[in-house]
Design a protein around this motif. Sequence first.
Motif, short mmCIF file in Angstrom:
data_model
loop_
_atom_site.label_atom_id
_atom_site.label_comp_id
_atom_site.label_asym_id
_atom_site.label_seq_id
_atom_site.Cartn_x
_atom_site.Cartn_y
_atom_site.Cartn_z
N TRP A 64 3.45 -15.76 1.25
CA TRP A 64 4.88 -15.54 1.49
C TRP A 64 5.63 -15.47 0.16
O TRP A 64 6.37 -14.50 -0.11
N LEU A 65 5.41 -16.46 -0.71
CA LEU A 65 6.13 -16.48 -1.99
C LEU A 65 5.67 -15.34 -2.89
O LEU A 65 6.49 -14.65 -3.52
N ILE A 66 4.36 -15.09 -2.93
CA ILE A 66 3.82 -14.05 -3.81
C ILE A 66 4.34 -12.67 -3.38
O ILE A 66 4.76 -11.86 -4.21
N ALA A 67 4.34 -12.40 -2.08
CA ALA A 67 4.83 -11.10 -1.60
C ALA A 67 6.33 -10.97 -1.80
O ALA A 67 6.81 -9.93 -2.26
N SER A 68 7.08 -12.01 -1.50
CA SER A 68 8.55 -11.90 -1.61
C SER A 68 8.99 -11.82 -3.07
O SER A 68 9.90 -11.05 -3.41
N GLU A 69 8.33 -12.55 -3.94
CA GLU A 69 8.68 -12.47 -5.37
C GLU A 69 8.30 -11.11 -5.98
O GLU A 69 8.81 -10.72 -7.01
N ALA A 70 7.40 -10.38 -5.31
CA ALA A 70 7.05 -9.03 -5.77
C ALA A 70 8.02 -7.99 -5.21
O ALA A 70 7.98 -6.81 -5.61
N GLY A 71 8.87 -8.41 -4.27
CA GLY A 71 9.88 -7.49 -3.73
C GLY A 71 9.62 -7.04 -2.31
O GLY A 71 10.38 -6.21 -1.77
N ALA A 72 8.58 -7.55 -1.67
CA ALA A 72 8.33 -7.19 -0.28
C ALA A 72 9.18 -8.05 0.65
O ALA A 72 9.59 -9.16 0.29
N VAL A 73 9.46 -7.51 1.84
CA VAL A 73 10.16 -8.28 2.87
C VAL A 73 9.12 -9.06 3.66
O VAL A 73 8.07 -8.52 4.00
N VAL A 74 9.38 -10.34 3.91
CA VAL A 74 8.49 -11.19 4.71
C VAL A 74 9.34 -11.80 5.82
O VAL A 74 10.32 -12.48 5.55
N ARG A 75 8.96 -11.53 7.08
CA ARG A 75 9.78 -12.08 8.17
C ARG A 75 9.01 -12.18 9.47
O ARG A 75 7.82 -11.84 9.51
N SER A 76 9.70 -12.64 10.49
CA SER A 76 9.12 -12.71 11.84
C SER A 76 10.14 -12.07 12.78
O SER A 76 11.07 -11.39 12.33
N PHE A 77 10.01 -12.35 14.09
CA PHE A 77 11.02 -11.82 15.03
C PHE A 77 12.38 -12.43 14.74
O PHE A 77 13.42 -11.79 14.92
N ASP A 78 12.34 -13.71 14.32
CA ASP A 78 13.59 -14.50 14.41
C ASP A 78 14.38 -14.58 13.11
O ASP A 78 15.47 -15.09 13.11
N GLY A 79 13.80 -14.18 11.98
CA GLY A 79 14.57 -14.35 10.74
C GLY A 79 13.74 -14.01 9.52
O GLY A 79 12.61 -13.53 9.63
N ASP A 80 14.28 -14.33 8.35
CA ASP A 80 13.62 -13.94 7.09
C ASP A 80 12.60 -14.99 6.67
O ASP A 80 12.54 -15.41 5.52
N PHE A 81 11.82 -15.41 7.63
CA PHE A 81 10.73 -16.35 7.35
C PHE A 81 9.60 -16.07 8.35
O PHE A 81 9.86 -15.71 9.50
N PRO A 82 8.35 -16.23 7.94
CA PRO A 82 7.22 -15.98 8.85
C PRO A 82 7.04 -17.14 9.81
O PRO A 82 7.38 -18.29 9.48
N THR A 83 6.49 -16.88 10.98
CA THR A 83 6.22 -17.94 11.96
C THR A 83 4.88 -17.69 12.63
O THR A 83 4.27 -16.63 12.45
N HIS A 84 4.45 -18.66 13.45
CA HIS A 84 3.21 -18.52 14.21
C HIS A 84 3.29 -17.33 15.16
O HIS A 84 2.31 -16.65 15.41
N LYS A 85 4.52 -17.06 15.65
CA LYS A 85 4.68 -15.95 16.61
C LYS A 85 4.41 -14.60 15.95
O LYS A 85 3.82 -13.71 16.52
N LEU A 86 4.93 -14.44 14.71
CA LEU A 86 4.72 -13.17 14.01
C LEU A 86 4.94 -13.32 12.51
O LEU A 86 5.87 -13.97 12.07
N LEU A 87 4.04 -12.71 11.79
CA LEU A 87 4.12 -12.62 10.32
C LEU A 87 4.10 -11.13 10.00
O LEU A 87 3.21 -10.41 10.46
N CYS A 88 5.13 -10.66 9.28
CA CYS A 88 5.21 -9.23 8.97
C CYS A 88 5.67 -9.05 7.53
O CYS A 88 6.63 -9.69 7.09
N VAL A 89 4.97 -8.20 6.78
CA VAL A 89 5.21 -8.06 5.33
C VAL A 89 5.22 -6.58 4.97
O VAL A 89 4.35 -5.83 5.44
N GLY A 90 6.20 -6.17 4.15
CA GLY A 90 6.21 -4.78 3.71
C GLY A 90 7.61 -4.31 3.37
O GLY A 90 8.49 -5.12 3.08
N ARG A 91 7.78 -2.98 3.39
CA ARG A 91 9.11 -2.39 3.15
C ARG A 91 9.99 -2.72 4.34
O ARG A 91 9.51 -2.78 5.48
N ARG A 92 11.30 -2.91 4.10
CA ARG A 92 12.18 -3.37 5.18
C ARG A 92 12.10 -2.46 6.40
O ARG A 92 11.98 -2.92 7.53
#
Length: 293
Positions: free
Chosen positions: A240-268
């Motif tokens: 999460w930190l490595i991807a976000s510090e490189a400029g990727a978006v990291v989030r889940s369904f519910d907000g700008d943080f990953p969760t057990h329900k969903l982890l999604c990384v990439g261009r917004r």
Amino acid sequence: MVDSVGIMDITSALTQELHSVALRVARSCAQLLVEQRPADLGVAATKASATDVVTEMDRRSEDLAVELIRQARPHDGFFGEEGTHEAGTSGITWIVDPIDGTVNYLYSLPAYAVSVAAVEGDPQIDGGWRPVAAAVANVALDEVFHAQRGGGSFVVGPQGERQLRFSGARELGQSLLATGFGYEATTRAQQGLLVAELLPKVRDIRRIGSAALDMCWVASGQLDAYYEAGCYPWDFAGGWLIASEAGAVVRSFDGDFPTHKLLCVGRRETVDYLTEFVAARSQTQDQKEAKRN
Ligand code: LIP
């Protein structure tokens, strides 16, 4: 630098100390996995299903990580995949995945990592914690991805060190998309149907078997995007930190943080599309199950 996200004031000196500890611990655990792997490595236990395996090296790697971190930071807490769960008194908790990609390690497939992340807040509360410093050792290639909050992310290995800058494909159809699957058969069946729908829409799919490496490879431009449902904080805290510090978006369904329900990384745009795509099909599945029950 003092950076407060409403949990505690993180000074630049603390961030640098945590970063240094994360790097050293990830490297030491990676060395253990290579040098101490028994010739007859087998399955020591299983968790969610008969295919969700633990080896003695998962446990030995976590024990080493905890020992080294405790020596350096005796008042910090732990949240490790193999059961080291301790509340600290410093406000910092170490989230450790001693082998991310255990099945790959068991089969000697060169795609497994050691993920060590220092976080503030409570890792058992979705959205209630943030990583401060992290290191993910790509063991097979003898390289380490690392980052500290506000300091960018890097990879260091036999060819030296370089900074990571996310550059994911703009078009979904040109995107090399990674994903992963759970260990329970009914979950895998649903996830298989979903990825089958995505396959004709993207460049190609990769199922690597390590969330930490998936996220680091999005950061390095070796993947364009990654999504997975069912991961845990130890799978994604470091990436999460490595991807976000490189400029990727990291989030889940519910907000700008990953969760057990969903982890999604990439261009917004890609992450927005994937989260909506997965949410719609999860809702459909829930409705089908509600009708059956
Ligand atoms: C792995 C995750 C991966 C997932 C695998 C497995 P582990 O973690 O990193 O993303 O698809 O099924 O859960 O169990 O090897 O630490």
